[in-house]
Design an enzyme around this catalytic site. Structure first.
Site, PDB file in Angstrom:
ATOM      1  N   HIS A 587       0.851  -1.200   0.000  1.00  0.00           N
ATOM      2  CA  HIS A 587       0.000   0.000   0.000  1.00  0.00           C
ATOM      3  C   HIS A 587       0.885   1.248   0.000  1.00  0.00           C
ATOM      4  CE1 HIS A 587      -3.350  -2.598   2.009  1.00  0.00           C
ATOM      5  NE2 HIS A 587      -3.187  -2.857   0.728  1.00  0.00           N
TER       6      HIS A 587
HETATM    7  C1  LIG Z   1       0.165  -7.328  -4.925  1.00  0.00           C
HETATM    8  C2  LIG Z   1      -0.705  -6.197  -4.442  1.00  0.00           C
HETATM    9  C3  LIG Z   1      -1.846  -6.483  -3.685  1.00  0.00           C
HETATM   10  C4  LIG Z   1      -2.665  -5.427  -3.239  1.00  0.00           C
HETATM   11  N1  LIG Z   1      -3.876  -5.719  -2.656  1.00  0.00           N
HETATM   12  C5  LIG Z   1      -4.765  -4.710  -2.434  1.00  0.00           C
HETATM   13  C6  LIG Z   1      -6.105  -4.978  -2.024  1.00  0.00           C
HETATM   14  O1  LIG Z   1      -6.517  -6.130  -1.873  1.00  0.00           O
HETATM   15  N2  LIG Z   1      -6.941  -3.921  -1.807  1.00  0.00           N
HETATM   16  C7  LIG Z   1      -6.530  -2.634  -1.966  1.00  0.00           C
HETATM   17  O2  LIG Z   1      -7.323  -1.717  -1.716  1.00  0.00           O
HETATM   18  N3  LIG Z   1      -5.279  -2.352  -2.351  1.00  0.00           N
HETATM   19  C8  LIG Z   1      -4.405  -3.356  -2.638  1.00  0.00           C
HETATM   20  N4  LIG Z   1      -3.152  -3.063  -3.111  1.00  0.00           N
HETATM   21  C9  LIG Z   1      -2.771  -1.650  -3.230  1.00  0.00           C
HETATM   22  C10 LIG Z   1      -3.493  -0.921  -4.376  1.00  0.00           C
HETATM   23  O3  LIG Z   1      -3.768  -1.812  -5.420  1.00  0.00           O
HETATM   24  C11 LIG Z   1      -2.600   0.236  -4.841  1.00  0.00           C
HETATM   25  O4  LIG Z   1      -2.342   1.104  -3.761  1.00  0.00           O
HETATM   26  C12 LIG Z   1      -3.241   1.086  -5.932  1.00  0.00           C
HETATM   27  O5  LIG Z   1      -3.876   0.280  -6.877  1.00  0.00           O
HETATM   28  C13 LIG Z   1      -2.148   1.932  -6.565  1.00  0.00           C
HETATM   29  O6  LIG Z   1      -2.633   2.566  -7.718  1.00  0.00           O
HETATM   30  P1  LIG Z   1      -1.689   3.557  -8.557  1.00  0.00           P
HETATM   31  O7  LIG Z   1      -2.491   4.048  -9.679  1.00  0.00           O
HETATM   32  O8  LIG Z   1      -1.092   4.534  -7.613  1.00  0.00           O
HETATM   33  O9  LIG Z   1      -0.477   2.664  -9.066  1.00  0.00           O
HETATM   34  P2  LIG Z   1      -0.492   1.378 -10.004  1.00  0.00           P
HETATM   35  O10 LIG Z   1      -1.830   0.754 -10.050  1.00  0.00           O
HETATM   36  O11 LIG Z   1       0.665   0.558  -9.554  1.00  0.00           O
HETATM   37  O12 LIG Z   1      -0.198   1.964 -11.449  1.00  0.00           O
HETATM   38  C14 LIG Z   1       1.033   2.423 -11.885  1.00  0.00           C
HETATM   39  C15 LIG Z   1       1.193   2.023 -13.334  1.00  0.00           C
HETATM   40  O13 LIG Z   1       2.262   2.760 -13.898  1.00  0.00           O
HETATM   41  C16 LIG Z   1       3.003   1.904 -14.746  1.00  0.00           C
HETATM   42  N5  LIG Z   1       4.362   2.465 -14.870  1.00  0.00           N
HETATM   43  C17 LIG Z   1       5.317   2.545 -13.912  1.00  0.00           C
HETATM   44  N6  LIG Z   1       6.413   3.140 -14.392  1.00  0.00           N
HETATM   45  C18 LIG Z   1       6.130   3.457 -15.684  1.00  0.00           C
HETATM   46  C19 LIG Z   1       6.871   4.087 -16.702  1.00  0.00           C
HETATM   47  N7  LIG Z   1       8.125   4.510 -16.497  1.00  0.00           N
HETATM   48  N8  LIG Z   1       6.284   4.245 -17.927  1.00  0.00           N
HETATM   49  C20 LIG Z   1       5.013   3.825 -18.148  1.00  0.00           C
HETATM   50  N9  LIG Z   1       4.273   3.210 -17.211  1.00  0.00           N
HETATM   51  C21 LIG Z   1       4.829   3.040 -15.985  1.00  0.00           C
HETATM   52  C22 LIG Z   1       2.958   0.564 -14.042  1.00  0.00           C
HETATM   53  O14 LIG Z   1       3.255  -0.491 -14.929  1.00  0.00           O
HETATM   54  C23 LIG Z   1       1.528   0.551 -13.523  1.00  0.00           C
HETATM   55  O15 LIG Z   1       0.639  -0.018 -14.454  1.00  0.00           O
HETATM   56  C24 LIG Z   1      -2.310  -4.077  -3.535  1.00  0.00           C
HETATM   57  C25 LIG Z   1      -1.156  -3.804  -4.275  1.00  0.00           C
HETATM   58  C26 LIG Z   1      -0.373  -4.848  -4.755  1.00  0.00           C
HETATM   59  C27 LIG Z   1       0.838  -4.517  -5.595  1.00  0.00           C
END
Ligand SMILES: Cc1cc2nc3c(=O)[nH]c(=O)nc-3n(C[C@H](O)[C@H](O)[C@H](O)COP(=O)(O)OP(=O)(O)OC[C@H]3O[C@@H](n4cnc5c(N)ncnc54)[C@H](O)[C@@H]3O)c2cc1C
Length: 659
Positions: A587
């Protein structure tokens, strides 16, 4: 830059054979050719056998990895064979994109997919660049997340720096973090637990100077994003959404366990099923981002319905390497690699950075936005001196406790390899595979004082057979589970919701292929450790209710030998225990926090615009000022929904009236 073995400079600096640090990007990148993959694998094994690294330990890890790979491959084949009806949307990316777009969204993860889809509701042109590929077919199966997805090709693992006060039973005292690297990001590979933060989290964001982010202001966005699969009632309608893109439903089946947990709540005098209201204190049966037994990820919820719009272009396997600024420090576009070649694309209005709490600060720093001294030391020209970039890393430290239960209460190993499991899922989208391999019920408590309605710990129940905890050494795992290891287990977890300790994300080098450096600093503030011990004592109190005892078998001795010197069941013993086994919940957040201009460590304004430059916004979990007291996906979607309206307003596009 063409990625090839020659320019990889791939020093295999691993703790043991499982985790690559310098080379991780290449192993997880589909930009790399099959030939190079094979060469790297050979180098890896050559390194292990000819570097003096060969030991019983590394042989053990090699064999273990092979067995894990074999088991997950079998499971994957079984899962894929059940998917004839529901295949995730595929984003074919055969050629690079150049030219100009009104908006470029970097990272097609949880937030990025939502923002790109919402912006494409206007007549603006939108390009979404995602480093990972299309979602693997098995990602739609709720049960598949942990064994197949988090450990598979759709995610990357990054080792933290050694912990000073924690991870004593982890190789090198390093915590391993998982990140989705696939369209939909973490929402495609995560545990799907859908739970909002407490209303008091958002009121606190506002109290820190972030106007417009209090509970009253964010609630309409939580409702907007959700399609709750339940009968509408006036009390539910006050808090829940029924027409949004992300489908959410309560966990089905496991009736025996649900009844026991509900009865335990009654016995303890604790409210049952409170999640969704302003205060989430109490025990609740879990909601998951699942509809009719199928995962509801960001790409399926937001991008699939928008995919036919001619003003939205989605390019997968495109890794952004930096943001391009002009002389006036306006973001003009980005540079990215696709199929080993570097390309540039222009943003006429804004670049939106949604690469997640680890990679967003990395990209900011690689583009010259960050702590000036560190940037200069890495040879990066400073565009905007922002000492707060990468600081304030917040997360939920947590660990597992195993409980042996009577048959039929939880998942057993037999269920996983029983053909009926797959037949049932294939024909009815029900059964074991339609539910979680993780959180099944929450128990939000406040044990530290202050506002009694604002939780500081979650003590959830999770469904999993007696599998070892990844990243904890074998000896400790065996002690934690108790022998014999293969039996029906229910696990509870102790998860700190509002840690006082903070970590940081920094750059190892100016090379985008180097994973960022993570320092968690767990228990830097001793208050956090003491609170976790209170969480253990509360867990025993809950598991000792007659309702829970009803489903438990006699428990084996699961004492951690290394801590017995402090005396059984003393606070010293439990502090030692926590310091050995604690890991993190993926998280990660708060590494580009929003704040008013008076806070020198702020990175973005409350409208999520990056300080000191123009044309650049951050929209993902990085902008949270502190972590919410709940899993982070739902709040990340809320941030994306609210940000989309802000962007539309700032560029004169109409927004839907929510208040
Ligand atoms: C294994 C796991 C289990 C989890 N379980 C839960 C759960 O059950 N419930 C819950 O509420 N939360 C859970 N979480 C946490 C939650 O999913 C995350 O906090 C949230 O989804 C993050 O969203 P985000 O958009 O910030 O990042 P992300 O969803 O990680 O998106 C970032 C994206 O940017 C892309 N990216 C990175 N660098 C680059 C680059 N240089 N160029 C282009 N693209 C790039 C990545 O590939 C990714 O697709 C979990 C997380 C993980 C990893």
């Amino acid at each position: 830059m063409k990625m090839s073995v020659k320019n990889i400079n791939c020093k295999i600096s691993m703790v043991h054979s499982q985790y690559f640090e310098k080379c991780y990007t290449y192993f997880n990148s589909r930009n790399i050719s099959l030939r190079d993959r094979i060469i790297i694998r050979v180098l890896q094994y050559k390194f292990i056998f000819h570097s003096g690294f060969i030991s019983r330990k590394s042989t053990f890890y090699l064999i273990r990895n092979l067995l894990v790979k074999l088991a997950t491959s079998i499971l994957r084949i079984l899962l894929v064979s059940t998917l004839i009806r529901d295949v995730p949307y595929s984003f074919p990316s055969s050629s690079p994109v150049t030219g100009s777009f009104d908006f470029i969204v970097v990272g097609g993860g949880t937030a990025g997919s939502a923002v790109a889809a919402r912006l494409s509701e206007t007549e603006a042109t939108v390009l979404l660049l995602e480093a990972g590929g299309s979602a693997p077919p098995e990602s739609v199966v709720p049960f598949a997340w942990a064994p197949v997805l988090a450990l598979g090709q759709a995610s990357v693992t990054v080792a933290s720096e050694p912990e000073d006060n924690a991870a004593l039973s982890s190789p090198g005292r390093k915590n391993i973090a998982y990140f989705g690297r696939v369209i939909g990001g973490a929402s495609t590979v995560n545990g799907m637990a859908f739970v909002r933060g407490s209303g008091y989290d958002f009121d606190s964001w506002k109290d820190l100077g972030n106007e417009g982010w209090d509970y009253r202001s964010v609630l309409p966005y939580f409702k907007k994003l959700e399609n709750y699969q339940a009968e509408r009632t006036p009390s539910l309608e006050k808090y829940r959404g029924f027409a949004g893109p992300v489908s959410v439903s309560q966990v089905q089946r496991w009736g025996k366990l649900r009844s026991a947990i509900k009865a335990a709540a009654a016995e303890l005098g604790v409210a049952f099923n409170t999640v969704g209201g302003k205060s989430n204190i109490g025990i609740s049966w879990a909601d998951l981002a699942v509809k009719n037994g199928v995962r509801s990820s960001a790409s399926e919820s937001y991008l699939r319905p928008a995919a036919t719009r001619s003003n939205l272009r989605v390019l997968t396997r495109a890794t952004v390497t930096r943001i391009i600024f002009d002389e006036q420090k306006k973001a003009r576009g980005v540079e990215y690699t696709f199929n080993g070649q570097t390309h540039r694309v222009v943003a006429t209005k804004e670049v939106v950075l949604s690469a997640g709490a680890l990679f967003t600060p990395q990209l900011l720093m690689l583009s010259g936005v960050g702590p000036p001294q560190m940037l200069t030391e890495r040879g990066i020209e400073v565009v905007s001196a922002l000492p707060g970039v990468g600081q304030n890393l917040d997360n939920h430290p947590g660990f597992v406790m195993h409980w042996r239960v009577k048959p039929g209460v939880t998942i057993s190993i037999k269920d996983i390899f029983n053909p009926k499991t797959y037949i049932e899922y294939n024909s009815k989208r029900s059964g074991v595979l339609s539910g979680p391999f993780g959180t099944i019920a929450h128990n939000f408590v406040n044990l530290g004082g202050g506002n009694p309605d604002w939780p500081d710990l979650n003590l959830p129940w999770t469904l999993r057979p007696s599998v070892p905890t990844p990243n904890i050494d074998k000896k400790t795992n065996v002690q934690l589970i108790g022998l014999p290891v293969l039996h029906d287990t229910l696990t509870t977890r102790v998860v700190l919701m509002r840690p006082r300790s903070r970590g940081l994300v920094s750059l190892r080098s100016a090379d985008v292929a180097d994973p960022p450096l993570i320092r968690n600093n767990f228990f830097q503030d001793p208050y956090d450790l003491k609170l976790m011990v209170k969480g253990i004592r509360e867990t025993f109190r809950v598991m000792n209710t007659s309702a829970m005892r009803e489903i438990l078998l006699p428990q084996p001795d699961t004492s951690l030998k290394a801590c017995l010197r402090y005396g059984r069941d003393t606070d010293g013993y439990w502090e030692c225990f926590v310091r050995h086994v604690v890991g993190q919940d993926a998280h990660h957040c708060c590494t580009a926090k929003m704040s008013p201009p008076t806070d020198p460590m702020g990175v973005v304004s409350p409208r999520l615009l990056v300080r000191g430059v123009s044309g650049l916004r951050v929209v993902d979990a990085s902008v949270m000022p502190h972590v919410v007291s709940a899993n982070t996906m739902a709040s990340t979607y809320m941030v994306a929904e609210k940000a989309s309206d802000m962007i539309k307003q700032d560029w004169g596009y109409p927004v839907q009236q929510l208040y």
